[in-house]
Design an enzyme around this catalytic site. Sequence first.
Site, PDB file in Angstrom:
ATOM      1  N   GLY A  12      69.728   7.073  42.779  1.00 30.18           N
ATOM      2  CA  GLY A  12      70.646   6.727  41.695  1.00 30.18           C
ATOM      3  C   GLY A  12      72.035   6.304  42.135  1.00 30.18           C
ATOM      4  O   GLY A  12      73.001   6.443  41.374  1.00 30.18           O
ATOM      5  N   ASN A  14      73.208   3.267  42.504  1.00 26.66           N
ATOM      6  CA  ASN A  14      73.692   2.189  41.629  1.00 26.66           C
ATOM      7  C   ASN A  14      74.138   2.752  40.284  1.00 26.66           C
ATOM      8  O   ASN A  14      75.158   2.320  39.732  1.00 26.66           O
ATOM      9  CB  ASN A  14      72.607   1.127  41.448  1.00 26.66           C
ATOM     10  N   ARG A  65      49.814   2.703  31.481  1.00 28.07           N
ATOM     11  CA  ARG A  65      51.161   2.105  31.409  1.00 28.07           C
ATOM     12  C   ARG A  65      51.647   1.967  29.975  1.00 28.07           C
ATOM     13  O   ARG A  65      52.817   2.201  29.680  1.00 28.07           O
ATOM     14  CB  ARG A  65      51.148   0.715  32.055  1.00 28.07           C
ATOM     15  N   ARG A  91      59.078   1.396  38.360  1.00 29.09           N
ATOM     16  CA  ARG A  91      57.855   1.269  37.577  1.00 29.09           C
ATOM     17  C   ARG A  91      57.697  -0.176  37.136  1.00 29.09           C
ATOM     18  O   ARG A  91      58.685  -0.817  36.745  1.00 29.09           O
ATOM     19  CB  ARG A  91      57.912   2.141  36.305  1.00 29.09           C
ATOM     20  N   LEU A  93      56.784  -2.596  34.357  1.00 35.08           N
ATOM     21  CA  LEU A  93      56.853  -2.411  32.905  1.00 35.08           C
ATOM     22  C   LEU A  93      55.933  -3.391  32.187  1.00 35.08           C
ATOM     23  O   LEU A  93      55.749  -4.531  32.626  1.00 35.08           O
ATOM     24  CB  LEU A  93      58.303  -2.609  32.448  1.00 35.08           C
ATOM     25  N   HIS A 109      67.691  -6.160  42.120  1.00 35.58           N
ATOM     26  CA  HIS A 109      66.602  -6.266  43.087  1.00 35.58           C
ATOM     27  C   HIS A 109      67.213  -6.573  44.447  1.00 35.58           C
ATOM     28  O   HIS A 109      68.077  -7.446  44.559  1.00 35.58           O
ATOM     29  CB  HIS A 109      65.638  -7.385  42.665  1.00 35.58           C
TER      30      HIS A 109
HETATM   31  C1  GRF Z   1      68.300  -0.361  45.327  1.00 33.17           C
HETATM   32  O1  GRF Z   1      68.230  -0.995  46.576  1.00 33.17           O
HETATM   33  C2  GRF Z   1      67.880  -1.313  44.247  1.00 33.17           C
HETATM   34  O2  GRF Z   1      68.208  -2.636  44.500  1.00 33.17           O
HETATM   35  C3  GRF Z   1      66.386  -1.150  44.253  1.00 33.17           C
HETATM   36  O3  GRF Z   1      66.155   0.206  44.519  1.00 33.17           O
HETATM   37  C4  GRF Z   1      67.278   0.756  45.203  1.00 33.17           C
HETATM   38  C5  GRF Z   1      67.752   1.887  44.352  1.00 33.17           C
HETATM   39  O4  GRF Z   1      68.766   2.630  44.981  1.00 33.17           O
HETATM   40  N1  GRF Z   1      65.825  -1.633  43.012  1.00 33.17           N
HETATM   41  P1  GRF Z   1      69.581   3.690  44.119  1.00 33.17           P
HETATM   42  O5  GRF Z   1      68.572   4.617  43.473  1.00 33.17           O
HETATM   43  O6  GRF Z   1      70.399   2.946  43.112  1.00 33.17           O
HETATM   44  O7  GRF Z   1      70.429   4.428  45.114  1.00 33.17           O
END
Ligand code: GRF
Length: 224
Positions: A12, A14, A65, A91, A93, A109
């Site tokens: 988490g 981000n 799903r 996941r 979707l 991504h």
């Molecule tokens: C990030 O590299 C994001 O781009 C990808 O999964 C990773 C998640 O990292 N989709 P975090 O959980 O936000 O630390």
Amino acid sequence: MKNLVILISGRGSNMEAIVRACAHEAWPARIAAVIANRPDAAGLAFAASHGIATAVVDHRQYPDRAAFDAALAQTIDGYAPDLVVLAGFMRVLTEGFVTHYSGRMLNIHPSLLPSFPGLKTHQQALDAGCRVHGATVHFVTPTLDHGPIVAQSGIPVRAGDDAAALAARVLKTEHVIYPRAVRWFVEGRLALDGGRVTLSPPEPQWLFLDDVNEAQAHNAGEGA
Ligand code: GRF
């Protein structure tokens, strides 16, 4: 005041960057909830410690799903989101779920889309001999890791880089471009024109970090 719901599966980081930026930059928004598909998602503790509602919709409790996505949508919609933010939500979707949040769901991504959708993006970039690698924030469409691009970040691929080194440097840039992209949405500055995104008033929708230490300078909220 816009309601944001953030979905995570693990660390988490981000989500943390978005939570911090929302507070530090005083966005006209609130993080209404952080929802995980795994009870052990580490990011849940951060969210709870910041007074944010948390919920778990464990995909293992559902037969397929469609059933999981229906339960997830019900939980999300309980928080009346203006925007759903996928932040490391691992996941695939269903089309019905994605369509329900059409134009109001973002994902990040870790590649320069449309190159390298799917998993192991950093290794894919190395194997392809890319000199530049990065991350993409995009609106979510039914096709996995596809959809109108809101922002992209790039880093140089250096001699000796392995997938872990690339992942770490790309992640620093994710923490800059994802909060920025979410803020643009919150400010009502993003418009979808077919498969393309317009930002008004315009500002650069890209970030290139030659030296990843520069990331700090681009993200006042991070680490504060
Ligand atoms: C990030 O590299 C994001 O781009 C990808 O999964 C990773 C998640 O990292 N989709 P975090 O959980 O936000 O630390």
